[in-house]
Scaffold this motif. Sequence first.
Motif, PDB file in Angstrom:
ATOM      1  N   GLY A   1       0.772  -1.223  -0.020  1.00 18.83           N
ATOM      2  CA  GLY A   1       0.085  -0.111   0.079  1.00 18.83           C
ATOM      3  C   GLY A   1       0.930   1.091   0.093  1.00 18.83           C
ATOM      4  O   GLY A   1       2.022   0.940  -0.338  1.00 18.83           O
ATOM      5  N   GLU A   2       0.263   2.636   0.277  1.00 19.65           N
ATOM      6  CA  GLU A   2       1.268   3.475   0.295  1.00 19.65           C
ATOM      7  C   GLU A   2       1.138   4.028   1.709  1.00 19.65           C
ATOM      8  O   GLU A   2       0.163   4.278   2.511  1.00 19.65           O
ATOM      9  N   THR A   3       2.279   4.533   2.191  1.00 23.98           N
ATOM     10  CA  THR A   3       2.741   5.016   3.637  1.00 23.98           C
ATOM     11  C   THR A   3       2.542   6.562   2.972  1.00 23.98           C
ATOM     12  O   THR A   3       2.930   7.020   2.365  1.00 23.98           O
ATOM     13  N   ALA A   4       1.702   7.031   4.362  1.00 23.26           N
ATOM     14  CA  ALA A   4       1.650   8.246   4.323  1.00 23.26           C
ATOM     15  C   ALA A   4       2.613   9.066   4.365  1.00 23.26           C
ATOM     16  O   ALA A   4       3.669   8.870   4.869  1.00 23.26           O
ATOM     17  N   GLY A   5       2.520  10.504   3.875  1.00 20.13           N
ATOM     18  CA  GLY A   5       3.680  11.513   3.843  1.00 20.13           C
ATOM     19  C   GLY A   5       3.633  12.082   5.122  1.00 20.13           C
ATOM     20  O   GLY A   5       4.542  12.824   5.387  1.00 20.13           O
ATOM     21  N   GLY A   6       2.728  11.494   6.036  1.00 17.04           N
ATOM     22  CA  GLY A   6       2.800  12.519   7.347  1.00 17.04           C
ATOM     23  C   GLY A   6       2.468  11.125   8.368  1.00 17.04           C
ATOM     24  O   GLY A   6       2.195  10.040   8.137  1.00 17.04           O
TER      25      GLY A   6
ATOM     26  N   LEU B   1       7.933  11.385   8.855  1.00 14.97           N
ATOM     27  CA  LEU B   1       7.112  12.443   8.327  1.00 14.97           C
ATOM     28  C   LEU B   1       7.524  12.997   7.076  1.00 14.97           C
ATOM     29  O   LEU B   1       6.774  14.046   6.575  1.00 14.97           O
ATOM     30  N   THR B   2       8.340  12.247   6.237  1.00 16.90           N
ATOM     31  CA  THR B   2       8.840  12.738   4.923  1.00 16.90           C
ATOM     32  C   THR B   2       8.648  11.480   3.855  1.00 16.90           C
ATOM     33  O   THR B   2       9.550  11.426   3.025  1.00 16.90           O
ATOM     34  N   GLY B   3       7.469  10.946   4.000  1.00 17.51           N
ATOM     35  CA  GLY B   3       7.675   9.954   2.901  1.00 17.51           C
ATOM     36  C   GLY B   3       7.412   8.507   3.394  1.00 17.51           C
ATOM     37  O   GLY B   3       7.036   8.287   4.794  1.00 17.51           O
ATOM     38  N   THR B   4       7.632   7.605   2.625  1.00 15.24           N
ATOM     39  CA  THR B   4       7.438   6.280   2.907  1.00 15.24           C
ATOM     40  C   THR B   4       8.610   5.627   3.855  1.00 15.24           C
ATOM     41  O   THR B   4       9.686   5.754   3.630  1.00 15.24           O
ATOM     42  N   HIS B   5       7.995   5.235   4.950  1.00 16.62           N
ATOM     43  CA  HIS B   5       9.041   4.734   6.108  1.00 16.62           C
ATOM     44  C   HIS B   5       9.726   3.475   5.928  1.00 16.62           C
ATOM     45  O   HIS B   5       8.907   2.667   5.304  1.00 16.62           O
TER      46      HIS B   5
ATOM     47  N   LEU C   1       1.703   5.215  12.054  1.00 14.77           N
ATOM     48  CA  LEU C   1       2.012   5.549  10.400  1.00 14.77           C
ATOM     49  C   LEU C   1       0.915   4.984   9.821  1.00 14.77           C
ATOM     50  O   LEU C   1       0.710   3.944   9.420  1.00 14.77           O
ATOM     51  N   PRO C   2       0.151   5.876   8.944  1.00 13.29           N
ATOM     52  CA  PRO C   2      -0.987   5.486   8.285  1.00 13.29           C
ATOM     53  C   PRO C   2      -0.491   4.908   6.816  1.00 13.29           C
ATOM     54  O   PRO C   2       0.478   5.313   6.380  1.00 13.29           O
ATOM     55  N   VAL C   3      -1.250   3.947   6.451  1.00 14.08           N
ATOM     56  CA  VAL C   3      -0.800   3.256   5.103  1.00 14.08           C
ATOM     57  C   VAL C   3      -2.044   3.229   4.223  1.00 14.08           C
ATOM     58  O   VAL C   3      -3.234   2.728   4.787  1.00 14.08           O
ATOM     59  N   GLY C   4      -2.074   3.878   3.184  1.00 14.24           N
ATOM     60  CA  GLY C   4      -3.197   3.953   2.146  1.00 14.24           C
ATOM     61  C   GLY C   4      -3.450   2.551   1.377  1.00 14.24           C
ATOM     62  O   GLY C   4      -2.513   1.851   1.377  1.00 14.24           O
ATOM     63  N   ARG C   5      -4.804   2.363   1.011  1.00 15.73           N
ATOM     64  CA  ARG C   5      -4.866   0.994   0.284  1.00 15.73           C
ATOM     65  C   ARG C   5      -4.108   0.828  -0.700  1.00 15.73           C
ATOM     66  O   ARG C   5      -3.577  -0.364  -1.018  1.00 15.73           O
ATOM     67  N   GLY C   6      -3.944   1.558  -1.903  1.00 15.06           N
ATOM     68  CA  GLY C   6      -3.262   1.415  -3.003  1.00 15.06           C
ATOM     69  C   GLY C   6      -3.921   0.317  -3.560  1.00 15.06           C
ATOM     70  O   GLY C   6      -5.068  -0.340  -3.689  1.00 15.06           O
ATOM     71  N   ALA C   7      -2.980  -0.486  -4.595  1.00 18.52           N
ATOM     72  CA  ALA C   7      -3.245  -1.649  -5.344  1.00 18.52           C
ATOM     73  C   ALA C   7      -3.096  -2.939  -4.516  1.00 18.52           C
ATOM     74  O   ALA C   7      -3.883  -3.957  -4.770  1.00 18.52           O
ATOM     75  N   ALA C   8      -2.192  -2.797  -3.650  1.00 16.28           N
ATOM     76  CA  ALA C   8      -1.858  -4.261  -3.207  1.00 16.28           C
ATOM     77  C   ALA C   8      -2.405  -4.374  -1.621  1.00 16.28           C
ATOM     78  O   ALA C   8      -2.737  -5.649  -1.188  1.00 16.28           O
TER      79      ALA C   8
END
Length: 319
Positions: free
Chosen positions: A186-191, A228-232, A296-303
């Motif tokens: 998924g996507e890790t939040a930028g914050g 706080l600056t992108g994918t951890h 740290l939030p993770v967006g759903r994305g494709a995976a």
Amino acid sequence: MAGTDDAVAEDDALYVLTAVLLTPAQFPSVLGDDYPAACGALGLEPYAEGYGLVLGQDGDGSRWTVVVDDVSLVAVAIASWDCGMEYDLSPDDRSVVCALPGWPLALAVAAPGVPAPHDPPPDPEAEGTDLPPLTPPDTETWGPAQRRLGADEIALQWAAWRDQIDDETTFAGSNGPDGADGTDGGETAGGSDELSGADVPDDAKESDAGAAVDSESAEEASADSPALTGTHPGVRRALAEAHAYVDDPPPPGRIRSSFAPGDARTLRADGPGWSLVARTDDIAFVLLDEEPGEVLPVGRGAALPGLLKALDALAVRPA
């Protein structure tokens, strides 16, 4: 709570203060990442049927944890207490597996009419072979126990924590919560959010286990922090290890699934240094040992949807 009494009876009577389940699907996660680890913390064999833990005091005020194999009885008592009903939890002697000195969890209550809670003195007849009293894990400083408690609290207060996430802002760098960036989970939040008192609703500021949340992390967090600056990288590692569970199932209880509104499920998963909490129809949150107090939030994305579905299929569920 049911089981206490104003009158002091014989010294071996147990004044019940509370009880918890210790089963593959439901156990105090503060004790370990999975069911075998939680059992190991108490010196118990990880039997598939599980146990009930009855915490109380004897007539001298000593702390005792009575382990019973009548899981259904303990479950009924807990459900009754949760509904505000009285229930006299009195396990049959035949169901008692053992009695352990001390309490594995911190309690803020005490039995009336007996001395203040304290560990029982050593048994002189044991000749030094008796077990040391159980003590609650340290939750005052950030570490595995505090991290798992934090994830448990997010699962319980999902709506409050989810409301802190503005999808358009948080996931702006990854095409929103339903976008795709080719990552494995998924996507890790930028914050990130913090387990702090800064922006969290009042009812989500403190764990049921009494673990204090960090009220300074929001003020001290630097804009240059990896969280706080992108994918951890720690989040990527956690998602990769969670994905590995699909091919190599972990010990029982490492992944747990519980009820959520609609057709969704709430997932809890743990691994070395990380905890994950997610809704199968929504995003996920990851907590890391290396990032004290950070959520740290993770967006759903494709995976992520496929990963959560696969984890849910592996998870143990309450009976």
